[in-house]
Enzyme design. Structure first.
Site, PDB file in Angstrom:
ATOM      1  N   ARG A  65      -9.223   1.805  10.127  1.00 48.39           N
ATOM      2  CA  ARG A  65      -9.096   0.610  10.317  1.00 48.39           C
ATOM      3  C   ARG A  65      -9.878  -0.425  11.099  1.00 48.39           C
ATOM      4  O   ARG A  65      -9.849  -1.564  11.380  1.00 48.39           O
ATOM      5  CB  ARG A  65      -7.704   0.578  10.958  1.00 48.39           C
ATOM      6  CG  ARG A  65      -6.831  -0.395  10.460  1.00 48.39           C
ATOM      7  CD  ARG A  65      -5.215   0.357  10.609  1.00 48.39           C
ATOM      8  NE  ARG A  65      -4.297  -0.662  10.462  1.00 48.39           N
ATOM      9  CZ  ARG A  65      -2.939  -0.164  10.154  1.00 48.39           C
ATOM     10  NH1 ARG A  65      -3.125   1.127   9.399  1.00 48.39           N
ATOM     11  NH2 ARG A  65      -2.077  -1.042  10.195  1.00 48.39           N
TER      12      ARG A  65
ATOM     13  N   ARG B 217      12.070  -2.768  11.351  1.00 49.83           N
ATOM     14  CA  ARG B 217      10.835  -2.267  11.836  1.00 49.83           C
ATOM     15  C   ARG B 217      10.514  -3.075  13.129  1.00 49.83           C
ATOM     16  O   ARG B 217      10.420  -4.384  13.164  1.00 49.83           O
ATOM     17  CB  ARG B 217       9.619  -2.307  11.167  1.00 49.83           C
ATOM     18  CG  ARG B 217       9.430  -0.859  10.698  1.00 49.83           C
ATOM     19  CD  ARG B 217       8.206  -1.018   9.808  1.00 49.83           C
ATOM     20  NE  ARG B 217       6.954  -1.344   9.976  1.00 49.83           N
ATOM     21  CZ  ARG B 217       6.025  -0.847   9.517  1.00 49.83           C
ATOM     22  NH1 ARG B 217       6.050  -0.346   8.354  1.00 49.83           N
ATOM     23  NH2 ARG B 217       4.588  -1.320   9.961  1.00 49.83           N
TER      24      ARG B 217
ATOM     25  N   ARG C 272      11.210  -7.480   5.158  1.00 49.10           N
ATOM     26  CA  ARG C 272      11.258  -6.000   5.339  1.00 49.10           C
ATOM     27  C   ARG C 272      11.966  -5.894   6.836  1.00 49.10           C
ATOM     28  O   ARG C 272      12.537  -4.920   7.015  1.00 49.10           O
ATOM     29  CB  ARG C 272       9.987  -5.401   5.397  1.00 49.10           C
ATOM     30  CG  ARG C 272       9.624  -3.905   5.694  1.00 49.10           C
ATOM     31  CD  ARG C 272       8.602  -3.380   5.125  1.00 49.10           C
ATOM     32  NE  ARG C 272       7.584  -3.459   6.314  1.00 49.10           N
ATOM     33  CZ  ARG C 272       6.289  -3.238   6.259  1.00 49.10           C
ATOM     34  NH1 ARG C 272       5.824  -2.590   5.153  1.00 49.10           N
ATOM     35  NH2 ARG C 272       5.370  -3.289   7.185  1.00 49.10           N
TER      36      ARG C 272
ATOM     37  N   ARG D 265      -0.744  -8.743  13.458  1.00 52.51           N
ATOM     38  CA  ARG D 265      -1.153  -7.734  12.613  1.00 52.51           C
ATOM     39  C   ARG D 265      -2.163  -8.366  11.521  1.00 52.51           C
ATOM     40  O   ARG D 265      -3.060  -7.789  11.223  1.00 52.51           O
ATOM     41  CB  ARG D 265      -0.053  -7.038  12.038  1.00 52.51           C
ATOM     42  CG  ARG D 265       0.723  -6.265  13.220  1.00 52.51           C
ATOM     43  CD  ARG D 265       1.989  -5.870  12.488  1.00 52.51           C
ATOM     44  NE  ARG D 265       1.789  -4.639  11.578  1.00 52.51           N
ATOM     45  CZ  ARG D 265       2.634  -4.523  10.701  1.00 52.51           C
ATOM     46  NH1 ARG D 265       3.954  -5.072  10.415  1.00 52.51           N
ATOM     47  NH2 ARG D 265       2.475  -3.469   9.930  1.00 52.51           N
TER      48      ARG D 265
ATOM     49  N   LYS E  70       0.883  -1.026  -0.145  1.00 53.09           N
ATOM     50  CA  LYS E  70       0.158  -0.003   0.098  1.00 53.09           C
ATOM     51  C   LYS E  70       0.971   1.392   0.009  1.00 53.09           C
ATOM     52  O   LYS E  70       0.680   2.091  -0.653  1.00 53.09           O
ATOM     53  CB  LYS E  70      -0.810   0.154   1.245  1.00 53.09           C
ATOM     54  CG  LYS E  70      -2.138  -0.492   1.247  1.00 53.09           C
ATOM     55  CD  LYS E  70      -2.878  -0.261   2.457  1.00 53.09           C
ATOM     56  CE  LYS E  70      -2.230  -0.991   3.525  1.00 53.09           C
ATOM     57  NZ  LYS E  70      -2.037  -0.389   4.790  1.00 53.09           N
TER      58      LYS E  70
HETATM   59  P1  AMP Z   1       0.847   0.664   9.371  1.00 52.45           P
HETATM   60  O1  AMP Z   1       2.355   1.027   9.105  1.00 52.45           O
HETATM   61  O2  AMP Z   1      -0.096   1.161   8.694  1.00 52.45           O
HETATM   62  O3  AMP Z   1       0.797  -0.813   9.136  1.00 52.45           O
HETATM   63  O4  AMP Z   1       0.785   0.939  10.896  1.00 52.45           O
HETATM   64  C1  AMP Z   1       1.790   0.591  11.918  1.00 52.45           C
HETATM   65  C2  AMP Z   1       0.888   0.246  13.401  1.00 52.45           C
HETATM   66  O5  AMP Z   1       0.487   1.698  13.586  1.00 52.45           O
HETATM   67  C3  AMP Z   1      -0.324  -0.574  13.253  1.00 52.45           C
HETATM   68  O6  AMP Z   1       0.059  -1.789  13.645  1.00 52.45           O
HETATM   69  C4  AMP Z   1      -1.193   0.131  14.480  1.00 52.45           C
HETATM   70  O7  AMP Z   1      -0.560  -0.408  15.538  1.00 52.45           O
HETATM   71  C5  AMP Z   1      -0.948   1.410  14.335  1.00 52.45           C
HETATM   72  N1  AMP Z   1      -1.913   2.597  13.325  1.00 52.45           N
HETATM   73  C6  AMP Z   1      -1.644   2.677  12.248  1.00 52.45           C
HETATM   74  N2  AMP Z   1      -2.851   3.181  11.577  1.00 52.45           N
HETATM   75  C7  AMP Z   1      -3.702   3.016  12.754  1.00 52.45           C
HETATM   76  C8  AMP Z   1      -5.369   3.244  12.817  1.00 52.45           C
HETATM   77  N3  AMP Z   1      -5.941   3.790  11.772  1.00 52.45           N
HETATM   78  N4  AMP Z   1      -5.965   2.826  13.781  1.00 52.45           N
HETATM   79  C9  AMP Z   1      -5.145   1.974  14.930  1.00 52.45           C
HETATM   80  N5  AMP Z   1      -3.811   1.920  14.995  1.00 52.45           N
HETATM   81  C10 AMP Z   1      -3.308   2.175  13.797  1.00 52.45           C
END
Ligand code: AMP
Length: 187
Positions: free
Chosen positions: A89, A134, A128, A145, A13
């Site tokens: 989300r 990360r 990754r 996740r 994404k």
């Molecule tokens: P991402 O990079 O989008 O995979 O986000 C990494 C982490 O950030 C996720 O596993 C959540 O812990 C947190 N996170 C990101 N966006 C959201 C959201 N919209 N709602 C809740 N937690 C979020």
């Protein structure tokens, strides 16, 4: 153009969102990136988010919604639209976004969904982890996740389908081919 990008972690994404945002000159708003920035700068918000992120859990809605409200009210989003990546989300966030946009007389044009099977995602995320280090890319956290995505995030796709906004793209393949598919939808 106001777009939402939905897909499991590791679907690509971020990469595609960046390309779309450059092509259409719309801000790429990634809640994950925003949270990582907060964490890096050691803000109160970043510290609050950290434990959730490290476990692969969702950060509480109030934290995310404050951040999003702030960002969407800025001039660039008002003028050109935006591409949301990683938000909403869960159904509560979707409802809050619907209300927020409704209050300012705006709506979402399209919801793009990137589909990738879990076994491919796990391999990509472990890879990754090696490259980027990360903290939420360990095997247990990855599993969680993906579970959170299937249990909590994917129901919002059905909700957007009811709104007639969903376009699905296969996220396995060459980055430029996938981008080409996305452009066809956006034309
Ligand atoms: P991402 O990079 O989008 O995979 O986000 C990494 C982490 O950030 C996720 O596993 C959540 O812990 C947190 N996170 C990101 N966006 C959201 C959201 N919209 N709602 C809740 N937690 C979020």
């Amino acid at each position: 153009m106001r777009l939402i990008f939905i897909g499991p972690p590791g679907a690509g994404k971020g990469t595609q969102a960046k390309k779309i945002s450059e092509k259409y000159s719309i801000p790429h708003i990634s809640t994950g990136d925003m949270l990582r920035e907060h964490r890096k700068s050691g803000t109160e918000l970043g510290m609050k988010a950290e434990s959730y992120m490290n476990k692969g859990e969702l950060v509480p809605d109030d934290v995310i919604l404050d951040m999003i409200k702030d960002r969407l009210s800025q001039d660039d989003c008002r003028k050109n639209g935006f591409l949301l990546d990683g938000f909403p989300r869960n159904l509560e966030q979707k409802q809050a976004l619907d209300k927020l946009l409704n209050d300012i007389g705006m709506s979402i044009d399209k919801v793009l969904v990137l589909e990738v099977p879990d076994d491919v995602l796990t391999k990509r995320l472990l890879n990754r982890a090696k490259k980027e280090g990360r903290t939420d890319d360990t095997e247990d956290v990855i599993k969680n996740r993906l579970k959170v995505y299937h249990d909590i995030t994917s129901p919002i796709i059905d909700s957007y389908k009811n709104d007639g906004l969903v376009y699905t793209v296969n996220g396995v393949g060459d980055i430029d081919d996938i981008f080409g598919e996305l452009l066809k939808i956006l034309k």
